[in-house]
Design a protein around this motif. Structure first.
Motif, PDB file in Angstrom:
ATOM      1  N   GLN A 100       0.790  -1.207  -0.033  1.00 23.42           N
ATOM      2  CA  GLN A 100      -0.019   0.013   0.106  1.00 23.42           C
ATOM      3  C   GLN A 100       0.919   1.358   0.007  1.00 23.42           C
ATOM      4  O   GLN A 100       0.224   2.439  -0.182  1.00 23.42           O
ATOM      5  N   VAL A 101       2.114   1.097   0.243  1.00 24.01           N
ATOM      6  CA  VAL A 101       2.658   2.303   0.327  1.00 24.01           C
ATOM      7  C   VAL A 101       2.932   3.203  -0.775  1.00 24.01           C
ATOM      8  O   VAL A 101       2.891   2.816  -1.954  1.00 24.01           O
ATOM      9  N   LYS A 102       2.949   4.550  -0.545  1.00 25.46           N
ATOM     10  CA  LYS A 102       3.050   5.338  -1.751  1.00 25.46           C
ATOM     11  C   LYS A 102       4.648   5.599  -2.298  1.00 25.46           C
ATOM     12  O   LYS A 102       5.442   6.004  -1.422  1.00 25.46           O
ATOM     13  N   LYS A 103       4.956   4.763  -3.343  1.00 22.55           N
ATOM     14  CA  LYS A 103       6.200   4.457  -3.549  1.00 22.55           C
ATOM     15  C   LYS A 103       7.156   5.751  -3.715  1.00 22.55           C
ATOM     16  O   LYS A 103       8.185   5.778  -3.455  1.00 22.55           O
ATOM     17  N   LYS A 104       6.632   6.599  -4.323  1.00 20.34           N
ATOM     18  CA  LYS A 104       7.283   8.011  -4.552  1.00 20.34           C
ATOM     19  C   LYS A 104       7.782   8.538  -3.427  1.00 20.34           C
ATOM     20  O   LYS A 104       8.882   9.166  -3.395  1.00 20.34           O
ATOM     21  N   GLN A 105       6.755   8.583  -2.609  1.00 17.16           N
ATOM     22  CA  GLN A 105       6.882   9.482  -1.218  1.00 17.16           C
ATOM     23  C   GLN A 105       8.094   8.598  -0.649  1.00 17.16           C
ATOM     24  O   GLN A 105       9.095   9.259   0.100  1.00 17.16           O
ATOM     25  N   PHE A 106       7.835   7.297  -0.413  1.00 18.35           N
ATOM     26  CA  PHE A 106       8.856   6.398   0.325  1.00 18.35           C
ATOM     27  C   PHE A 106      10.298   6.499  -0.510  1.00 18.35           C
ATOM     28  O   PHE A 106      11.303   6.573   0.443  1.00 18.35           O
ATOM     29  N   PHE A 107      10.518   6.497  -1.541  1.00 16.92           N
ATOM     30  CA  PHE A 107      11.894   6.462  -2.234  1.00 16.92           C
ATOM     31  C   PHE A 107      12.453   7.756  -2.154  1.00 16.92           C
ATOM     32  O   PHE A 107      13.672   8.048  -2.447  1.00 16.92           O
ATOM     33  N   HIS A 108      11.699   8.817  -2.498  1.00 19.19           N
ATOM     34  CA  HIS A 108      12.194  10.236  -2.181  1.00 19.19           C
ATOM     35  C   HIS A 108      12.815  10.500  -0.880  1.00 19.19           C
ATOM     36  O   HIS A 108      13.865  11.381  -1.015  1.00 19.19           O
ATOM     37  N   ASN A 109      12.316   9.938   0.059  1.00 22.24           N
ATOM     38  CA  ASN A 109      13.144   9.986   1.608  1.00 22.24           C
ATOM     39  C   ASN A 109      13.577   8.766   1.932  1.00 22.24           C
ATOM     40  O   ASN A 109      13.967   8.661   2.902  1.00 22.24           O
ATOM     41  N   PHE A 110      14.154   8.096   0.955  1.00 20.28           N
ATOM     42  CA  PHE A 110      14.703   6.725   1.445  1.00 20.28           C
ATOM     43  C   PHE A 110      15.985   6.966   2.096  1.00 20.28           C
ATOM     44  O   PHE A 110      16.427   6.149   3.178  1.00 20.28           O
ATOM     45  N   ILE A 111      16.743   8.004   1.707  1.00 19.03           N
ATOM     46  CA  ILE A 111      18.028   8.246   2.522  1.00 19.03           C
ATOM     47  C   ILE A 111      17.746   8.549   4.099  1.00 19.03           C
ATOM     48  O   ILE A 111      18.395   7.931   4.920  1.00 19.03           O
ATOM     49  N   THR A 112      16.841   9.398   4.368  1.00 25.61           N
ATOM     50  CA  THR A 112      16.332   9.780   5.725  1.00 25.61           C
ATOM     51  C   THR A 112      15.620   8.389   6.426  1.00 25.61           C
ATOM     52  O   THR A 112      16.015   8.238   7.444  1.00 25.61           O
ATOM     53  N   ILE A 113      14.987   7.838   5.704  1.00 24.05           N
ATOM     54  CA  ILE A 113      14.503   6.562   6.260  1.00 24.05           C
ATOM     55  C   ILE A 113      15.579   5.560   6.758  1.00 24.05           C
ATOM     56  O   ILE A 113      15.441   5.162   7.920  1.00 24.05           O
ATOM     57  N   MET A 114      16.532   5.501   5.680  1.00 24.39           N
ATOM     58  CA  MET A 114      17.571   4.563   6.116  1.00 24.39           C
ATOM     59  C   MET A 114      18.437   5.260   7.399  1.00 24.39           C
ATOM     60  O   MET A 114      18.915   4.211   8.159  1.00 24.39           O
ATOM     61  N   LEU A 115      18.773   6.456   7.444  1.00 21.81           N
ATOM     62  CA  LEU A 115      19.436   6.876   8.692  1.00 21.81           C
ATOM     63  C   LEU A 115      18.487   6.596   9.601  1.00 21.81           C
ATOM     64  O   LEU A 115      19.269   6.166  10.721  1.00 21.81           O
ATOM     65  N   PHE A 116      17.323   6.945   9.773  1.00 24.19           N
ATOM     66  CA  PHE A 116      16.587   6.766  10.884  1.00 24.19           C
ATOM     67  C   PHE A 116      16.615   5.253  11.308  1.00 24.19           C
ATOM     68  O   PHE A 116      16.526   4.827  12.431  1.00 24.19           O
ATOM     69  N   GLY A 117      16.123   4.366  10.431  1.00 28.78           N
ATOM     70  CA  GLY A 117      15.811   2.984  10.628  1.00 28.78           C
ATOM     71  C   GLY A 117      17.224   2.163  10.755  1.00 28.78           C
ATOM     72  O   GLY A 117      17.230   1.384  11.964  1.00 28.78           O
ATOM     73  N   ALA A 118      18.547   2.439  10.418  1.00 28.38           N
ATOM     74  CA  ALA A 118      19.409   1.609  10.618  1.00 28.38           C
ATOM     75  C   ALA A 118      20.581   2.338  11.365  1.00 28.38           C
ATOM     76  O   ALA A 118      20.602   1.691  12.633  1.00 28.38           O
ATOM     77  N   VAL A 119      20.741   3.533  10.983  1.00 30.50           N
ATOM     78  CA  VAL A 119      21.812   4.078  11.961  1.00 30.50           C
ATOM     79  C   VAL A 119      21.067   4.742  13.229  1.00 30.50           C
ATOM     80  O   VAL A 119      21.925   4.457  14.508  1.00 30.50           O
ATOM     81  N   GLY A 120      19.791   4.982  13.298  1.00 28.66           N
ATOM     82  CA  GLY A 120      19.379   5.379  14.422  1.00 28.66           C
ATOM     83  C   GLY A 120      18.998   4.441  15.443  1.00 28.66           C
ATOM     84  O   GLY A 120      18.954   4.551  16.606  1.00 28.66           O
ATOM     85  N   THR A 121      18.685   3.117  14.867  1.00 30.36           N
ATOM     86  CA  THR A 121      18.425   1.961  15.602  1.00 30.36           C
ATOM     87  C   THR A 121      19.809   1.395  16.493  1.00 30.36           C
ATOM     88  O   THR A 121      19.811   1.289  17.496  1.00 30.36           O
TER      89      THR A 121
END
Length: 543
Positions: A100-121
């Motif tokens: 269901q994810v809005k792909k364009k919104q998700f991949f546009h923020n992919f770097i920030t998501i990876m920073l929060f999800g991986a580095v932040g964890t």
């Protein structure tokens, strides 16, 4: 002979009684699921409640009733199983989220998501581990080694993305939803990978080589898990496109999509990869290619089928967690020192809040420095919402805690019992308190959220029309021809004009190479009797 027959009869009677008890338990549990759905509907417009909290409270109330009727010996209908959660309940939730994810919104923020999800964890896990080492050694909670302390960091770094997704709205707050949702998926995968690595590595001899092996193992798991999910999604798209399965049976199309998605998850678990990442990216690929290759009836069926499976699994998890929280066996070992259990829970909640704040605000500051467009930056109010909405802990933390601190479902040591009861307390408090206050906090800090993506408002970029993936089931964006690009007339204009070259070239590659092979929007197969055939026939008649 008579003695043998009587023994067999007694055993058969015991089996029959056990089966009857299981049937009674399942009837009650299914009835409770129905009650959660009805109450969730009645509280849909409530300012504070959501279905996760409703199911949790119903589970607590049911646990109290069962505890009283059983004379204080039991509080739940089913026995919690880590396999039940990771193999049957979690896959449909994560897959539907990717679908269901809005792909364009998700991949546009992919770097920030990876920073929060991986580095932040990793940052959160480090702070929680160091904190428990510092505080727990001063408390009388039993014997815990370095592996237990590091495992606690991984356990309480896992956010509850299920409850968070029910609080945030993808259409009202698209940026927050994509960041919190994407971080939650990557966070769960990172926490599980961290937890497994802590259990497998020899922590008594930590050196530079071990650290590099750990980092390399993490990137290997992330890459291979992602590629496995992409491969499974592309394979399903290719099979359905080439074989035209829908010409004979739409049921086969739906069954193939469900089984291929589940097979990708189980293959990841078989090869010790991250099933969460695999099934998530499988859902993204299926929504982009496979879904457009099936017949119209299969599209409607899969849309509701995936959402229903995910919904029931979510309610099931929170309902059981509520009942299991009152399990008397877990609280017997800590009844002599309730103050210690409360102190441990308080320390863990404080460390969870500190660990999350330690990466949300600094990493948001770094990502804002890299963004030139002010509308794309994460303001302080949004950072507070991201920090708060990720404080909830749920079933992933419970499952990992059971894995680390129980043996065959029982807590044998006092320290393990304290950690299990403290985990239950943290899950209950964080879900109920933080979950209840998240909606009012969003409405207070962000009273008028925009309904469209902030990064689409720049007039110098190609316009895109955002459509919810499961709304009209169109493509998530419509591309404008290359002639609509504003060509800069100077070097300064070139440097200051925002561009999305990666996305543009990906669309070119996708249209010229991927979609002709794997299908997708614009490459729907010709199926006799389908809406596609009817539309073509009508066009021919008009001509």
């Amino acid at each position: 002979m008579d003695q043998v027959l009587s023994t067999v009869a007694r055993r058969l009677q015991m089996v029959s009684t056990s089966d009857h008890a299981s049937v009674v338990s399942m009837n009650i549990f299914v009835a409770l699921l129905c009650a959660c759905i009805v109450l969730g509907h009645l509280l849909e417009e409530h300012r504070w409640m959501n279905e996760s909290i409703t199911a949790l409270l119903i589970g607590l109330g049911t646990g109290v009733i069962i505890l009283l009727t059983s004379g204080g010996t039991n509080s739940h209908l089913l026995v919690f199983s880590e396999d039940l959660f990771f193999i049957y309940l979690l896959p449909p939730i994560i897959f539907n989220a990717g679908f269901q994810v809005k792909k364009k919104q998700f991949f546009h923020n992919f770097i920030t998501i990876m920073l929060f999800g991986a580095v932040g964890t990793l940052i959160s896990c480090t702070i929680i581990s160091l904190g428990v080492i510092q505080f727990f050694k001063k408390m009388d909670i039993g014997i815990l080694d370095i592996g237990d302390y590091l495992a606690i960091g991984a356990i309480f770094s896992a956010t509850d993305s299920v409850c968070t997704l029910q609080v945030l709205n993808q259409d009202e707050t698209p940026l927050l939803y994509s960041l919190v949702f994407g971080e939650g998926v990557v966070n769960d995968a990172t926490s599980v990978v961290l937890f497994n690595a802590i259990q497998s590595f020899d922590l008594t001899h930590i050196n530079t080589r071990t650290a590099f092996q750990f980092i390399g193992n993490f990137f290997y798991l992330f890459f291979t898990s992602t590629m496995l999910g992409v491969f499974a999604g592309l394979l399903s798209a290719y099979i359905i496109k080439k074989l035209y399965i829908g010409r004979h049976s739409t049921d086969r199309e739906v069954a193939l999509m469900i089984l291929m998605a589940y097979l990708s998850y189980m293959l990841a678990e078989l090869f010790y990869l991250s099933g969460i990442l695999t099934v998530f990216f499988c859902g993204i690929v299926m929504s982009h290619y496979t879904w457009h290759n099936v017949t119209e009836g299969s599209r409607v069926t899969t849309k509701h089928c995936f959402a229903t499976l995910s919904f029931v699994a979510e309610i099931f998890i929170f309902l059981y967690v509520g009942m299991d929280a009152l399990d008397i066996e877990k609280w017997k070992s800590v009844r002599d020192s309730p103050g210690t259990s409360v102190a441990v829970s308080s320390v863990l909640i404080s460390l969870v809040m500190a660990g999350r704040a330690a990466f949300v605000f600094p990493l948001s500051f770094l990502t804002n420095l890299a963004k030139k467009n002010p509308d794309e930056k994460i303001c302080f109010k949004q950072q507070v919402v991201i920090w708060w909405s990720g404080l909830m802990r749920g079933a992933v933390s419970m499952a990992l805690a059971y894995n680390q601190f129980t043996r065959s479902g029982h807590t044998q040591l006092r320290g393990n019992a304290i950690m299990i009861t403290s985990t239950i307390t943290v899950v209950l408090v964080s879900t109920v308190v933080f979950g209840l206050l998240t909606k009012p906090l969003i409405r207070f800090l962000l009273p008028h959220p925009k309904s469209t993506s902030s990064f689409l408002s720049d007039p110098s970029t190609p316009k895109s029309i955002v459509v919810p993936l499961l709304g009209g089931q169109q493509d998530s964006y419509t591309e404008i021809s290359s002639s609509s690009f504003i060509r800069p007339g100077s070097i300064r204009a070139l440097l200051t004009t925002p561009t999305h070259t990666v996305h543009y070239y990906w669309r070119k590659f996708d249209n010229h190479f991927m979609r002709p092979v794997f299908g997708g929007r614009g490459f729907v197969p010709y199926v006799p009797g389908s809406p596609t055939e009817q539309s073509v026939h009508e066009q021919q008649q008009q001509q």
